[in-house]
Enzyme design. Structure first.
Site, PDB file in Angstrom:
ATOM      1  N   SER A 150       0.832  -1.203   0.000  1.00 36.39           N
ATOM      2  CA  SER A 150       0.000   0.000   0.000  1.00 36.39           C
ATOM      3  C   SER A 150       0.866   1.251   0.000  1.00 36.39           C
ATOM      4  O   SER A 150       1.976   1.254   0.547  1.00 36.39           O
ATOM      5  CB  SER A 150      -0.893  -0.016   1.260  1.00 36.39           C
ATOM      6  OG  SER A 150      -1.479   1.255   1.466  1.00 36.39           O
TER       7      SER A 150
ATOM      8  N   TYR B 247      -2.013  -0.653  10.822  1.00 35.23           N
ATOM      9  CA  TYR B 247      -2.306  -1.302   9.523  1.00 35.23           C
ATOM     10  C   TYR B 247      -1.167  -0.995   8.551  1.00 35.23           C
ATOM     11  O   TYR B 247      -0.613  -1.890   7.927  1.00 35.23           O
ATOM     12  CB  TYR B 247      -3.654  -0.810   8.967  1.00 35.23           C
ATOM     13  CG  TYR B 247      -3.749  -0.968   7.482  1.00 35.23           C
ATOM     14  CD1 TYR B 247      -3.533   0.119   6.638  1.00 35.23           C
ATOM     15  CD2 TYR B 247      -4.001  -2.205   6.917  1.00 35.23           C
ATOM     16  CE1 TYR B 247      -3.567  -0.026   5.271  1.00 35.23           C
ATOM     17  CE2 TYR B 247      -4.039  -2.361   5.546  1.00 35.23           C
ATOM     18  CZ  TYR B 247      -3.816  -1.263   4.727  1.00 35.23           C
ATOM     19  OH  TYR B 247      -3.848  -1.415   3.367  1.00 35.23           O
TER      20      TYR B 247
ATOM     21  N   LYS C 282       1.896  -3.447   6.614  1.00 32.39           N
ATOM     22  CA  LYS C 282       2.246  -3.507   5.197  1.00 32.39           C
ATOM     23  C   LYS C 282       3.761  -3.347   5.038  1.00 32.39           C
ATOM     24  O   LYS C 282       4.414  -4.102   4.325  1.00 32.39           O
ATOM     25  CB  LYS C 282       1.528  -2.405   4.403  1.00 32.39           C
ATOM     26  CG  LYS C 282       0.044  -2.631   4.208  1.00 32.39           C
ATOM     27  CD  LYS C 282      -0.239  -3.905   3.426  1.00 32.39           C
ATOM     28  CE  LYS C 282      -1.718  -4.062   3.105  1.00 32.39           C
ATOM     29  NZ  LYS C 282      -2.021  -5.336   2.430  1.00 32.39           N
TER      30      LYS C 282
HETATM   31  C1  WQD Z   1      -9.241   9.665   1.122  1.00 36.24           C
HETATM   32  C2  WQD Z   1      -9.416  11.167   1.316  1.00 36.24           C
HETATM   33  C3  WQD Z   1      -9.560  11.822   3.624  1.00 36.24           C
HETATM   34  C4  WQD Z   1     -13.376   9.721   4.356  1.00 36.24           C
HETATM   35  C5  WQD Z   1      -6.557   4.669   3.217  1.00 36.24           C
HETATM   36  C6  WQD Z   1      -5.436   3.777   3.700  1.00 36.24           C
HETATM   37  C7  WQD Z   1      -4.825   3.055   2.524  1.00 36.24           C
HETATM   38  C8  WQD Z   1      -5.913   2.291   1.815  1.00 36.24           C
HETATM   39  C9  WQD Z   1      -6.893   3.298   1.253  1.00 36.24           C
HETATM   40  C10 WQD Z   1      -6.545   0.097   2.611  1.00 36.24           C
HETATM   41  C11 WQD Z   1      -8.583  11.740   2.466  1.00 36.24           C
HETATM   42  C12 WQD Z   1     -10.881  12.107   2.905  1.00 36.24           C
HETATM   43  C13 WQD Z   1     -12.217  10.220   3.766  1.00 36.24           C
HETATM   44  C14 WQD Z   1     -14.397  10.621   4.780  1.00 36.24           C
HETATM   45  C15 WQD Z   1     -13.055  12.467   3.998  1.00 36.24           C
HETATM   46  N1  WQD Z   1      -6.576   1.424   2.705  1.00 36.24           N
HETATM   47  N2  WQD Z   1     -12.072  11.569   3.583  1.00 36.24           N
HETATM   48  N3  WQD Z   1     -14.190  11.982   4.576  1.00 36.24           N
HETATM   49  O1  WQD Z   1      -6.791   7.649   3.890  1.00 36.24           O
HETATM   50  O2  WQD Z   1      -6.040   7.998   1.469  1.00 36.24           O
HETATM   51  O3  WQD Z   1      -6.031   5.708   2.427  1.00 36.24           O
HETATM   52  O4  WQD Z   1      -7.486   3.956   2.415  1.00 36.24           O
HETATM   53  O5  WQD Z   1      -5.940  -0.576   1.839  1.00 36.24           O
HETATM   54  O6  WQD Z   1      -3.836   2.172   2.968  1.00 36.24           O
HETATM   55  O7  WQD Z   1      -4.412   4.573   4.278  1.00 36.24           O
HETATM   56  O8  WQD Z   1      -8.196   6.832   1.939  1.00 36.24           O
HETATM   57  O9  WQD Z   1     -10.588   6.992   1.401  1.00 36.24           O
HETATM   58  O10 WQD Z   1      -9.881   7.058   3.851  1.00 36.24           O
HETATM   59  O11 WQD Z   1      -9.422   9.037   2.391  1.00 36.24           O
HETATM   60  O12 WQD Z   1     -12.906  13.706   3.825  1.00 36.24           O
HETATM   61  O13 WQD Z   1     -15.467  10.233   5.324  1.00 36.24           O
HETATM   62  O14 WQD Z   1     -10.776  11.434   1.668  1.00 36.24           O
HETATM   63  O15 WQD Z   1      -9.222  12.882   4.519  1.00 36.24           O
HETATM   64  O16 WQD Z   1      -8.158  13.038   2.087  1.00 36.24           O
HETATM   65  P1  WQD Z   1      -6.728   7.162   2.487  1.00 36.24           P
HETATM   66  P2  WQD Z   1      -9.596   7.427   2.437  1.00 36.24           P
END
Ligand code: WQD
Length: 340
Positions: free
Chosen positions: A124, A152, A156
């Site tokens: 990841s 998590y 990885k």
């Molecule tokens: C994306 C963007 C949030 C939810 C994580 C893990 C990564 C992989 C993918 C598993 C960010 C914003 C999010 C919400 C928001 N996981 N957001 N409101 O954090 O980039 O990655 O998920 O394999 O390993 O680290 O993904 O989709 O959580 O967030 O504003 O309700 O959306 O701040 O900018 P992230 P995400």
């Protein structure tokens, strides 16, 4: 080849299974169904008109996994099995280390016992340290394995290290580590897709559930980041492109451990996602800005050129395609697989 697909009933796994079957491989899915549904396997079989062999077992338990796989023959392993909720990993670190690390160690042990040396591992972008000032797109030479903000992500990085160290002791091991950026979308048929249990941690499934009416409103985690509109920017890659990246990796295995980013190289902000999904679904997405989420970085976008070059693979689908396909899946399956 006959591929042991660990975690093959999950969101990424089911799409990888479909792509492998369509490429003519045989697939043996090993899954404990702790975060996946049998329905996904059934639908992959219907979509491909192929049979998926299935073994239900917990790979973090060596004895039962060894017994379950004793008489199985396979030519390669694609390992996607593990717990993956960032927030949950902060609350239950021991469970995450025990499950995610032990599953990998066990799989490597079973591979050795079966004389199998081909491994593709689901890593990841979370293993990268926060991008240094001025670094727009992360390439594989960027610092990784420190500055990680959750167990998590550490599992990885540690699994990557475990595979590198075991390969030194087993030079015939041919491994590829695929660093996923943000997987989104669904098979265009809408028959398989992302079905998170409980409240979605990730942006795209949450937005889709707002659009279908299962969630009231999207909380935007901060709008004061140094990005074009202040909200977090990520590299959203269509899950079908991601799945095809696994096929490409399988076709390019060679002794050693090779690491590749699977991303599009293009960033979308949270507001960009809301706008694009609203366009794709024709639904309003009520949303409001709240405090930033602990551990989030402003921007994480891939430089995918190494994979483009060495794996002869490139993401082909647009973010609009991912929104359209997510909407097809969500509108046809308002409650995911369990909702019938
Ligand atoms: C994306 C963007 C949030 C939810 C994580 C893990 C990564 C992989 C993918 C598993 C960010 C914003 C999010 C919400 C928001 N996981 N957001 N409101 O954090 O980039 O990655 O998920 O394999 O390993 O680290 O993904 O989709 O959580 O967030 O504003 O309700 O959306 O701040 O900018 P992230 P995400």
């Amino acid at each position: 080849m006959r591929i042991l697909l660990a975690g093959g009933a999950g969101y990424i796994g089911s799409h990888v299974a479909l792509v492998l079957l369509e490429a003519g491989h045989d697939v043996l899915v090993v899954d404990d169904f702790s975060n996946s549904a049998h329905a996904a396997i059934d639908r992959v079989q219907h979509l491909t008109d192929r049979t998926v062999e299935l073994i239900e077992c917990d790979l973090s338990d060596l004895a039962t996994s060894r017994a379950a796989l004793r008489d199985q023959e396979f030519d390669a392993v694609i390992h996607l099995a593990g717990l993956k909720a960032v927030g949950e990993s902060v609350a239950e670190p021991a469970r995450y280390y025990r499950t995610n690390l032990t599953a990998t160690l066990n799989l490597l042990e079973i591979m050795a016992e079966h004389g199998v040396n081909r491994l593709v591992f689901s890593s990841s972008a979370t293993v990268y340290a926060p991008a240094a000032e001025g670094v727009e797109n992360l390439d594989e030479s960027q610092p990784a394995g420190h500055g990680i903000t959750n167990p998590y992500g550490w599992t990885k990085a540690m699994n990557e290290q475990i595979i590198r160290d075991i390969q030194v002791s087993r030079p015939e091991l041919e491994a590829v580590l695929l660093r996923y950026f943000n997987p989104v979308g669904a098979h265009p048929s809408g028959r398989i897709g992302e079905d998170p249990s409980g409240i979605p941690n990730n942006l795209m499934p949450f937005v889709a559930q707002v659009a279908i009416g299962r969630r009231e409103r999207l909380a935007v985690f901060g709008d004061e980041y140094p990005t074009h509109d202040g909200t977090g920017v990520r590299d959203y890659i269509h899950v079908m492109d991601l799945a095809e990246g696994h096929l490409a990796a399988l076709d390019h295995l060679r002794p050693g451990v090779a690491t590749y980013n699977l991303g599009t190289g293009v960033g979308q902000s949270v507001f960009d996602v809301v706008r694009a999904f609203s366009d794709a679904s024709g639904r309003e997405i009520p949303h409001g800005v709240v405090a930033p989420r602990a551990g989030d970085v402003a921007r994480a976008v891939a430089d995918p050129s190494k994979a483009n070059r060495e794996l002869d693979w490139k993401a082909k689908r647009s973010f609009a395609d991912a929104c359209r396909d997510t909407w097809t899946w969500q509108s046809q399956n308002p409650n995911g697989y369990t909702g019938g």
